[in-house]
Design a protein around this motif. Structure first.
Motif, PDB file in Angstrom:
ATOM      1  N   CYS A 133       0.828  -1.213   0.000  1.00 27.63           N
ATOM      2  CA  CYS A 133       0.000   0.000   0.000  1.00 27.63           C
ATOM      3  C   CYS A 133       0.865   1.268   0.000  1.00 27.63           C
ATOM      4  O   CYS A 133       1.648   1.479   0.927  1.00 27.63           O
ATOM      5  N   PRO A 134       0.724   2.135  -1.016  1.00 31.28           N
ATOM      6  CA  PRO A 134       1.533   3.357  -1.064  1.00 31.28           C
ATOM      7  C   PRO A 134       1.309   4.258   0.150  1.00 31.28           C
ATOM      8  O   PRO A 134       2.236   4.931   0.605  1.00 31.28           O
ATOM      9  N   SER A 135       0.102   4.264   0.704  1.00 23.91           N
ATOM     10  CA  SER A 135      -0.142   5.100   1.896  1.00 23.91           C
ATOM     11  C   SER A 135       0.658   4.583   3.086  1.00 23.91           C
ATOM     12  O   SER A 135       1.169   5.368   3.889  1.00 23.91           O
ATOM     13  N   PRO A 183      -4.418  -1.847   5.445  1.00 30.26           N
ATOM     14  CA  PRO A 183      -5.564  -2.648   5.024  1.00 30.26           C
ATOM     15  C   PRO A 183      -5.778  -3.926   5.835  1.00 30.26           C
ATOM     16  O   PRO A 183      -6.918  -4.310   6.098  1.00 30.26           O
ATOM     17  N   CYS A 188      -6.538   5.668   3.403  1.00 33.94           N
ATOM     18  CA  CYS A 188      -6.695   4.828   2.199  1.00 33.94           C
ATOM     19  C   CYS A 188      -7.116   5.719   1.041  1.00 33.94           C
ATOM     20  O   CYS A 188      -8.118   6.426   1.123  1.00 33.94           O
ATOM     21  N   ARG A 189      -6.336   5.661  -0.046  1.00 36.34           N
ATOM     22  CA  ARG A 189      -6.617   6.468  -1.236  1.00 36.34           C
ATOM     23  C   ARG A 189      -7.138   5.595  -2.383  1.00 36.34           C
ATOM     24  O   ARG A 189      -6.981   5.909  -3.544  1.00 36.34           O
ATOM     25  N   THR A 190      -7.686   4.440  -2.019  1.00 37.67           N
ATOM     26  CA  THR A 190      -8.304   3.533  -2.998  1.00 37.67           C
ATOM     27  C   THR A 190      -7.322   3.125  -4.102  1.00 37.67           C
ATOM     28  O   THR A 190      -7.677   3.071  -5.286  1.00 37.67           O
ATOM     29  N   ALA A 191      -6.096   2.812  -3.712  1.00 34.54           N
ATOM     30  CA  ALA A 191      -5.077   2.437  -4.702  1.00 34.54           C
ATOM     31  C   ALA A 191      -5.282   1.015  -5.248  1.00 34.54           C
ATOM     32  O   ALA A 191      -4.761   0.681  -6.310  1.00 34.54           O
ATOM     33  N   PHE A 192      -5.982   0.168  -4.510  1.00 33.34           N
ATOM     34  CA  PHE A 192      -6.310  -1.205  -4.933  1.00 33.34           C
ATOM     35  C   PHE A 192      -5.124  -2.181  -4.905  1.00 33.34           C
ATOM     36  O   PHE A 192      -5.309  -3.365  -5.183  1.00 33.34           O
ATOM     37  N   ASN A 193      -3.900  -1.692  -4.625  1.00 38.63           N
ATOM     38  CA  ASN A 193      -2.749  -2.630  -4.575  1.00 38.63           C
ATOM     39  C   ASN A 193      -3.023  -3.769  -3.598  1.00 38.63           C
ATOM     40  O   ASN A 193      -2.644  -4.915  -3.835  1.00 38.63           O
ATOM     41  N   THR A 241     -10.449  -3.601  -0.736  1.00 40.47           N
ATOM     42  CA  THR A 241     -10.832  -2.201  -0.969  1.00 40.47           C
ATOM     43  C   THR A 241     -12.330  -2.029  -0.708  1.00 40.47           C
ATOM     44  O   THR A 241     -12.754  -0.999  -0.160  1.00 40.47           O
TER      45      THR A 241
END
Ligand code: SF4
Ligand code: F3S
Ligand code: FES
Length: 235
Positions: free
Chosen positions: A156-158, A168, A202-207, A219
């Motif tokens: 997760c980038p965040s 997550p 969470c920026r909804t990156a989906f990773n 997500t």
């Protein structure tokens, strides 16, 4: 087939910085990355450090980065990687202890903050069982599948940009109890996750969803927790 394994190495007792070792290995297309790592450790270099336990996708101990993506090494067949050049590295965002082993302490600290256990101090109506309909059980079925491998949080980038983000995996395990009709601590968990390092990071990156070896809709679970915080309703 011949595969070229490029493996991240770091021994904090000897190395000032990490490096990569390359091993050329004769293997079968149906061998898993874990099989190759086991062979290298058993026959070539006994100092190679990595975790594994069940070898069948159950314990979650062998999550690592394989060609830039998080996987369980025991669930990846060589033929599925589409290349014979394989780079294996430790999970990102957690301190490296040695080679492919990371310190899971910060991951489990976040997990513990969301109260990942059933809270209910009342006796069941019949004094024996807390009954639940199939529909009520289905509501949180997906998030019961987590094996705490950390593949999601460490992709997760965040989380990479700020390790204080609960991540997550912790949200998945909060979801598992928030939406359980037998539990009584949903409000408390939602307050915890409404924190500045909670779900809103969470920026909804989906990773995370792409990385999950249990195919949990992470997500979506995070979105459900966000909605419960916004509406004040758990449904
Ligand atoms: Fe692993 Fe999936 Fe659980 Fe994340 S949600 S810790 S990727 S099993
Ligand atoms: Fe991170 Fe997953 Fe959200 S990758 S930004 S927790 S959708
Ligand atoms: Fe247990 Fe891979 S060794 S999940």
């Amino acid at each position: 087939m011949e595969v070229r394994m490029r493996i991240f190495r770091f021994n904090p007792e000897k190395d000032r910085k990490p490096h990569y070792d390359v091993f050329t290995v004769e293997a079968q297309p149906t061998d898993r990355v874990l099989d190759v790592l086991e062979w290298i450790r058993g026959d070539v270099d006994g100092t190679l450090a990595f975790r594994r336990s069940c070898a069948h996708g159950v314990c979650g101990s062998d999550a690592m980065r394989i060609n830039g993506r998080n996987y369980l090494a025991c669930k990846v067949l060589l033929r599925d990687l589409g290349t014979t050049e394989i780079t294996v590295e430790p999970l990102l965002g957690l301190p490296v202890i040695k080679d492919l082993i990371v310190d899971m302490g910060p991951f489990f600290e976040h997990y513990k903050t969301v109260m990942p256990y059933l809270v209910n101090d009342e006796l069941p109506a019949d004094g024996k069982e807390r009954l639940q309909s199939p529909e009520q059980r289905e509501r949180f079925d997906d998030t019961t599948k987590c094996i705490l491998c950390a593949a999601c949080t460490t992709s997760c980038p965040s989380f990479w940009s700020n390790g204080q983000y609960v991540g997550p995996a912790a949200i998945v395990n909060a979801h598992r109890f928030i939406f359980d009709s037998r539990d009584q601590a949903a409000v408390e968990r939602l307050e915890i996750l409404n924190d500045q390092f909670g779900v809103w990071r969470c920026r909804t990156a989906f990773n995370c969803t792409e990385a999950c070896p249990r195919e949990i809709k992470i997500t979506q679970a995070i979105a459900e927790v966000k909605r419960a915080i916004q509406t004040g309703r758990v449904e």
